[in-house]
Design a protein around this motif. Structure first.
Motif, PDB file in Angstrom:
ATOM      1  N   LEU A  80       0.811  -1.241  -0.100  1.00  0.00           N
ATOM      2  CA  LEU A  80       0.305   0.006  -0.216  1.00  0.00           C
ATOM      3  C   LEU A  80       0.469   1.467   0.230  1.00  0.00           C
ATOM      4  CD1 LEU A  80      -2.628   1.303   0.188  1.00  0.00           C
ATOM      5  CD2 LEU A  80      -2.989   1.374   2.814  1.00  0.00           C
ATOM      6  N   SER A  81       1.652   1.154   0.813  1.00  0.00           N
ATOM      7  CA  SER A  81       3.121   2.427   1.059  1.00  0.00           C
ATOM      8  C   SER A  81       3.495   2.881  -0.449  1.00  0.00           C
ATOM      9  CB  SER A  81       4.135   2.546   1.804  1.00  0.00           C
ATOM     10  OG  SER A  81       4.635   3.403   1.532  1.00  0.00           O
ATOM     11  N   ASP A  82       4.199   2.118  -0.995  1.00  0.00           N
ATOM     12  CA  ASP A  82       4.745   1.451  -1.930  1.00  0.00           C
ATOM     13  C   ASP A  82       3.704   2.335  -3.367  1.00  0.00           C
ATOM     14  OD1 ASP A  82       6.786   0.252  -1.143  1.00  0.00           O
ATOM     15  OD2 ASP A  82       6.815  -1.155  -2.094  1.00  0.00           O
ATOM     16  N   SER A  87       6.019   5.410  -0.577  1.00  0.00           N
ATOM     17  CA  SER A  87       7.720   5.175   0.055  1.00  0.00           C
ATOM     18  C   SER A  87       8.419   5.839  -1.041  1.00  0.00           C
ATOM     19  CB  SER A  87       7.799   3.374  -0.215  1.00  0.00           C
ATOM     20  OG  SER A  87       6.687   2.660   0.929  1.00  0.00           O
ATOM     21  N   ALA A  88       7.880   6.175  -2.056  1.00  0.00           N
ATOM     22  CA  ALA A  88       9.331   6.266  -2.631  1.00  0.00           C
ATOM     23  C   ALA A  88       9.553   8.016  -2.599  1.00  0.00           C
ATOM     24  CB  ALA A  88       8.207   6.737  -4.326  1.00  0.00           C
ATOM     25  N   LEU A  89       8.608   8.849  -2.074  1.00  0.00           N
ATOM     26  CA  LEU A  89       8.675  10.314  -1.639  1.00  0.00           C
ATOM     27  C   LEU A  89       9.562   9.995  -0.322  1.00  0.00           C
ATOM     28  CD1 LEU A  89       7.864  13.083  -1.842  1.00  0.00           C
ATOM     29  CD2 LEU A  89       5.822  12.385  -0.399  1.00  0.00           C
ATOM     30  N   VAL A  90       9.730   9.310   0.585  1.00  0.00           N
ATOM     31  CA  VAL A  90       9.993   8.802   2.080  1.00  0.00           C
ATOM     32  C   VAL A  90      11.601   8.731   1.369  1.00  0.00           C
ATOM     33  CG1 VAL A  90      10.980   7.334   4.205  1.00  0.00           C
ATOM     34  CG2 VAL A  90       7.972   8.577   3.671  1.00  0.00           C
ATOM     35  N   GLU A  91      11.631   8.217   0.650  1.00  0.00           N
ATOM     36  CA  GLU A  91      13.704   7.907  -0.574  1.00  0.00           C
ATOM     37  C   GLU A  91      13.757   9.191  -0.307  1.00  0.00           C
ATOM     38  OE1 GLU A  91      16.508   5.834   0.076  1.00  0.00           O
ATOM     39  OE2 GLU A  91      14.474   4.503  -0.086  1.00  0.00           O
ATOM     40  N   SER A  95      17.324  10.902   0.989  1.00  0.00           N
ATOM     41  CA  SER A  95      18.518  10.885   0.283  1.00  0.00           C
ATOM     42  C   SER A  95      18.330  11.283  -0.499  1.00  0.00           C
ATOM     43  CB  SER A  95      18.270   9.215  -0.356  1.00  0.00           C
ATOM     44  OG  SER A  95      17.250   9.210  -1.307  1.00  0.00           O
ATOM     45  N   ARG A  96      18.503  12.614  -0.439  1.00  0.00           N
ATOM     46  CA  ARG A  96      19.302  13.630  -1.618  1.00  0.00           C
ATOM     47  C   ARG A  96      20.660  13.899  -2.069  1.00  0.00           C
ATOM     48  NH1 ARG A  96      15.832  16.809   2.383  1.00  0.00           N
ATOM     49  NH2 ARG A  96      13.568  17.236   1.538  1.00  0.00           N
ATOM     50  N   THR A 105      16.253   4.660  -5.322  1.00  0.00           N
ATOM     51  CA  THR A 105      14.577   3.943  -5.258  1.00  0.00           C
ATOM     52  C   THR A 105      13.900   3.269  -4.070  1.00  0.00           C
ATOM     53  OG1 THR A 105      14.972   2.319  -6.465  1.00  0.00           O
ATOM     54  CG2 THR A 105      15.024   3.764  -8.012  1.00  0.00           C
ATOM     55  N   VAL A 106      13.125   2.932  -4.141  1.00  0.00           N
ATOM     56  CA  VAL A 106      12.565   1.456  -3.165  1.00  0.00           C
ATOM     57  C   VAL A 106      12.923   0.260  -3.426  1.00  0.00           C
ATOM     58  CG1 VAL A 106      10.647   0.773  -2.302  1.00  0.00           C
ATOM     59  CG2 VAL A 106      10.396   3.033  -3.312  1.00  0.00           C
TER      60      VAL A 106
END
Length: 290
Positions: A80-82, A87-91, A95-96, A105-106
């Motif tokens: 669901l998060s993916d 998940s992509a936004l948190v990553e 990791s800027r 990436t996830v």
């Protein structure tokens, strides 16, 4: 302690504010800040959409079903998060990196931390099913210097779009997985088979909901990599087939221009392919320094 006047007058306009009042004595300010933001946005969604009590019960039933569908082999909450892009936004936030560096990436749900070490040039396709693919990689730093002795972990789906831990009775243990080490020039290479794109699991509550909403449940063809080296930020990323027709529909929002690669035909009688990709690592930030 006497209740404040607002606490006794819960309404559509002040609901989140009343919730915040109940957190004033929190000892965990970080937790209370996040919880306050979540409740504020949740109440705003409810005000905007105006669900009926029956509609809201359906939401609760869906979340309950997601929990029931999660176990040690399947994590429906991660799915669901993916698929919601969370998940992509948190990553991305955590990791800027400079534009010239390889983006994260996830990791995805099919990663295994216990993949075996392989020698340079080894074939990670243990069943030999699929079109052969020679993979060459080059690991550099931002100055273009090689990163020697970096640990490179790779995993992928097979030519039918399934990972080995999805088919434990059909694929050999650790099929299409391996851990390599870069040489003095920052290079590594191995053999595998060309991976196939696939549909994400849609037989559970998350898949049924998003499929009903018309959401594309596809993942374009890709290889996974995790690269570690002392003094550098770990890279966890994908490398995508530039010619896959579903790049713009990636269900977990992993496709980035920097991660597209050409799977080139390899001269020979049978269908075979070759891939060469350069990964650029960023030095890890040191505590107390900017």
């Amino acid at each position: 302690m006497a209740a404040s006047p607002i606490a006794l007058n819960f309404s559509e306009t002040n609901s989140a504010e009343i919730f915040d009042e109940r957190l004033v004595n929190s000892k965990d300010k970080s937790l209370s800040r996040v919880l306050s933001a979540v409740v504020s946005h949740l109440h705003q969604i409810i005000r905007e959409t105006g669900p009926s009590p029956a509609d809201w019960r359906k939401v609760i039933e869906f979340l309950t079903e997601v929990g029931h569908a999660s176990d040690e082999r399947r994590q429906e909450w991660v799915l669901l998060s993916d698929l919601l892009g969370a998940s992509a936004l948190v990553e991305a936030i955590n990791s800027r990196r400079p534009k010239s560096a390889t983006p994260n990436t996830v990791r995805g749900p099919f990663f295994r931390a216990d993949a075996p070490n392989r020698k340079a040039g080894a074939d990670i396709s243990l069943d030999g099913i699929g079109e052969p693919l020679d993979v060459s990689g080059h690991v550099l730093d931002l100055d273009g210097l090689p990163v020697a002795r970096a640990i490179v972990m790779t995993w992928q789906a097979n030519s039918q779009g399934y990972y080995e831990n999805q088919q434990p009775d059909l694929q050999p243990e650790f099929n299409l997985r391996g851990v390599f080490e870069t040489d003095a020039d920052g290079r590594f290479h191995y053999r595998t088979v060309r991976p196939c794109g696939y549909g994400v699991p849609d037989d559970g509550p998350v898949g049924r909901l998003l499929r009903q909403a018309g959401y594309p449940m596809l993942r374009p063809s890709h290889l996974h990599f995790m690269i570690k080296a002392p003094g550098f930020e770990t890279i966890t990323t994908h490398v995508y087939d530039r010619n896959d027709p579903h790049l713009a529909e990636d269900a977990i929002f992993g496709v980035k221009p920097e991660l597209l690669a050409d799977f080139r035909p390899k001269p020979g009688d049978e269908p075979a392919w070759q891939l060469d990709f350069t990964f650029v690592m960023v030095r890890a930030k040191q505590e107390g320094r900017t």
